[in-house]
Write an enzyme that holds these catalytic residues in place. Structure first.
Site, PDB file in Angstrom:
ATOM      1  N   GLY A  27      45.805  40.952  35.864  1.00 18.05           N
ATOM      2  CA  GLY A  27      46.743  40.295  36.756  1.00 18.05           C
ATOM      3  C   GLY A  27      48.116  40.246  36.118  1.00 18.05           C
ATOM      4  O   GLY A  27      48.237  40.287  34.887  1.00 18.05           O
ATOM      5  N   GLN A  51      56.763  37.934  34.856  1.00 20.78           N
ATOM      6  CA  GLN A  51      56.390  38.634  33.614  1.00 20.78           C
ATOM      7  C   GLN A  51      57.111  39.979  33.460  1.00 20.78           C
ATOM      8  O   GLN A  51      57.163  40.520  32.358  1.00 20.78           O
ATOM      9  CB  GLN A  51      54.873  38.847  33.550  1.00 20.78           C
ATOM     10  N   CYS A 104      46.704  36.723  28.127  1.00 23.18           N
ATOM     11  CA  CYS A 104      47.849  36.928  29.008  1.00 23.18           C
ATOM     12  C   CYS A 104      48.641  38.115  28.476  1.00 23.18           C
ATOM     13  O   CYS A 104      48.836  38.240  27.262  1.00 23.18           O
ATOM     14  CB  CYS A 104      48.711  35.671  29.017  1.00 23.18           C
ATOM     15  N   LEU A 105      49.110  38.976  29.389  1.00 18.36           N
ATOM     16  CA  LEU A 105      49.891  40.137  28.960  1.00 18.36           C
ATOM     17  C   LEU A 105      51.173  39.714  28.249  1.00 18.36           C
ATOM     18  O   LEU A 105      51.742  40.487  27.485  1.00 18.36           O
ATOM     19  CB  LEU A 105      50.221  41.028  30.162  1.00 18.36           C
ATOM     20  N   HIS A 138      45.369  31.503  36.974  1.00 20.20           N
ATOM     21  CA  HIS A 138      46.222  31.878  35.843  1.00 20.20           C
ATOM     22  C   HIS A 138      47.555  32.454  36.341  1.00 20.20           C
ATOM     23  O   HIS A 138      48.631  32.042  35.890  1.00 20.20           O
ATOM     24  CB  HIS A 138      45.475  32.896  34.966  1.00 20.20           C
ATOM     25  N   GLU A 139      47.461  33.400  37.290  1.00 18.63           N
ATOM     26  CA  GLU A 139      48.692  34.037  37.784  1.00 18.63           C
ATOM     27  C   GLU A 139      49.538  33.053  38.580  1.00 18.63           C
ATOM     28  O   GLU A 139      50.760  33.050  38.471  1.00 18.63           O
ATOM     29  CB  GLU A 139      48.357  35.267  38.638  1.00 18.63           C
ATOM     30  N   HIS A 151      51.855  31.020  36.550  1.00 19.40           N
ATOM     31  CA  HIS A 151      53.078  31.693  36.085  1.00 19.40           C
ATOM     32  C   HIS A 151      54.255  31.436  37.026  1.00 19.40           C
ATOM     33  O   HIS A 151      55.412  31.438  36.593  1.00 19.40           O
ATOM     34  CB  HIS A 151      52.861  33.208  36.007  1.00 19.40           C
TER      35      HIS A 151
END
Ligand code: NI
Length: 160
Positions: A47, A52, A89-90, A131-132, A135
């Site tokens: 995701g 991001q 997380c990326l 999670h997304e 953000h």
């Protein structure tokens, strides 16, 4: 295919900002969504949110291996149950922590053409969505983790 640079926590304060509502479902949005998916797949993520890649808009994409779903102006309207599991997380490469999330969520959002939809998700998909969605308001899993994996635990994870 076009990938974008992924911002990282500790380097880019933008990740803490609130994203703004999308009001135009135009080619610019579609390019952003395409690039977000390319960036996520190239980084082996499940995701990624607009912020991001440096775009403060309320959008994220998720693919936990069951196909890509795009969420625009999403709202989690219901949640139930509880699950505890590992998240990364990326924007925090190499870091993982245990996070308690709802087991099931209902999310209302718009697709890339501005058409509303409702999705019910559970398990890992529910986790990825939460999670997304976090953000979009500058929240990260490290704010709510109850245990960040130590170097030793990470090594054990690698061996599994
Ligand atoms: Ni993340």
């Amino acid at each position: 295919m076009a990938t974008r640079k992924i911002l990282e926590f500790g380097r880019d304060d933008m990740l803490r900002k609130h994203s703004r509502v999308v009001d135009k479902f135009d080619k610019r949005l579609w390019t952003l969504l395409d690039d977000m998916a390319d960036t996520m797949y190239e980084a082996d993520g499940v995701g990624i949110a607009g912020v991001q890649v440096g775009v403060l808009r309320r959008v994220f994409v998720v693919d936990i291996g069951e196909g890509l779903t795009e969420f625009i102006n999403p709202t989690i309207t219901a949640q139930s149950g509880e699950q505890d599991g590992l998240e990364g997380c990326l924007s925090s490469p190499g870091e993982y922590g245990l996070v308690v999330r709802p087991e099931k969520v209902t999310i209302e959002a718009y697709d890339r053409h501005g058409k509303p939809f409702t999705l019910e998700a559970e398990g890992f998909m529910a986790r990825a969505i939460c999670h997304e969605n976090d953000h979009l308001d500058g929240h990260i899993f490290k704010d709510i983790t109850h245990h960040m994996l130590t170097d030793e635990e990470l090594r054990e994870l690698d061996e599994e």
